[in-house]
Design an enzyme around this catalytic site. Structure first.
Site, PDB file in Angstrom:
ATOM      1  N   ASN A 130       0.821  -1.222   0.000  1.00 51.68           N
ATOM      2  CA  ASN A 130       0.000   0.000   0.000  1.00 51.68           C
ATOM      3  C   ASN A 130       0.853   1.269   0.000  1.00 51.68           C
ATOM      4  OD1 ASN A 130      -2.570   1.586   2.099  1.00 51.68           O
ATOM      5  ND2 ASN A 130      -2.473   1.469  -0.117  1.00 51.68           N
ATOM      6  N   ARG A 183       1.700   0.630  -5.729  1.00 46.07           N
ATOM      7  CA  ARG A 183       0.672   0.440  -6.756  1.00 46.07           C
ATOM      8  C   ARG A 183      -0.715   0.923  -6.348  1.00 46.07           C
ATOM      9  NH1 ARG A 183       1.870  -5.738  -7.436  1.00 46.07           N
ATOM     10  NH2 ARG A 183       2.385  -5.332  -5.259  1.00 46.07           N
ATOM     11  N   ASP A 239       4.894  -5.563  -9.460  1.00 45.55           N
ATOM     12  CA  ASP A 239       5.380  -4.828  -8.289  1.00 45.55           C
ATOM     13  C   ASP A 239       6.611  -4.012  -8.686  1.00 45.55           C
ATOM     14  OD1 ASP A 239       6.341  -3.971  -5.877  1.00 45.55           O
ATOM     15  OD2 ASP A 239       6.183  -5.923  -4.892  1.00 45.55           O
TER      16      ASP A 239
HETATM   17  P1  4NP Z   1       3.260  -2.148  -3.400  1.00 44.72           P
HETATM   18  O1  4NP Z   1       4.849  -2.326  -3.439  1.00 44.72           O
HETATM   19  O2  4NP Z   1       2.670  -3.490  -3.029  1.00 44.72           O
HETATM   20  O3  4NP Z   1       2.938  -1.754  -4.807  1.00 44.72           O
HETATM   21  O4  4NP Z   1       2.989  -1.076  -2.388  1.00 44.72           O
HETATM   22  C1  4NP Z   1       5.549  -2.907  -2.381  1.00 44.72           C
HETATM   23  C2  4NP Z   1       5.943  -2.123  -1.310  1.00 44.72           C
HETATM   24  C3  4NP Z   1       6.651  -2.686  -0.264  1.00 44.72           C
HETATM   25  C4  4NP Z   1       6.948  -4.028  -0.293  1.00 44.72           C
HETATM   26  C5  4NP Z   1       6.543  -4.810  -1.344  1.00 44.72           C
HETATM   27  C6  4NP Z   1       5.836  -4.242  -2.393  1.00 44.72           C
HETATM   28  N1  4NP Z   1       7.691  -4.625   0.766  1.00 44.72           N
HETATM   29  O5  4NP Z   1       7.950  -5.828   0.695  1.00 44.72           O
HETATM   30  O6  4NP Z   1       8.040  -3.934   1.727  1.00 44.72           O
END
Ligand code: 4NP
Length: 154
Positions: free
Chosen positions: A11, A14, A123
């Protein structure tokens, strides 16, 4: 008013971008909607979006600095009409936590735009600028298709 929740893992990349893009496109279309974003992971709760996500959204004139990360809750499955997962693992996690009285329709965000050719929003966290630009491009396509769908219900 239709309500949509956008869900990714952290969060911070994306789904905050998705909320902003859908808000932006719906505002342009003159349609009022309620949107929010959340993550399946609790690790970043309370944090602002990733600096790169902020910068790339700003290129579109979208200011996402005030968003704060939160985790998906079981109440979200009744509060929102539709819940859009960014990728299959987010969707699997949502399916796992979905309460029996859920009313929301839960699906991949790119199921809105099947002809885009990618089913999952990759991601961008461990990648570069191109990944963040691709997220914006994909979400613009998805938002446009949802607006078309609302204008021409099948
Ligand atoms: P999101 O990206 O899912 O698009 O917000 C990520 C942000 C942090 C992490 C993984 C994906 N993490 O593993 O900390």
């Amino acid at each position: 008013m239709n309500s949509y929740l956008f869900v990714c893992l952290g969060n911070i990349c994306r789904s905050p971008t998705a909320k902003a893009m859908f808000d932006y496109k719906f505002q342009q279309a003159g349609i009022e909607v309620f949107t929010d974003s959340a993550g399946t992971l609790g690790y970043h709760v309370g944090k602002a979006p990733d600096a790169r996500a902020i910068r790339h959204a700003m290129d579109w004139g979208m200011d996402i600095r005030d968003q704060r990360a939160r985790q998906v809750t079981v109440a979200d499955f009744r509060r929102f009409d539709r819940i859009f997962a960014m990728d299959q693992s987010n969707l699997d996690e949502l399916a796992r936590m979905m309460p029996p009285n859920a009313t929301a329709r839960v699906e991949l965000v790119m199921s809105l735009a099947p002809d885009y050719g990618l089913h999952e929003v990759p991601d961008p966290y461990y990648g570069g600028d191109q990944g963040f630009q691709q997220v914006l491009d994909m979400l613009e396509a998805a938002a446009s298709r949802l607006i078309e769908e609302l204008a021409n219900p099948r």
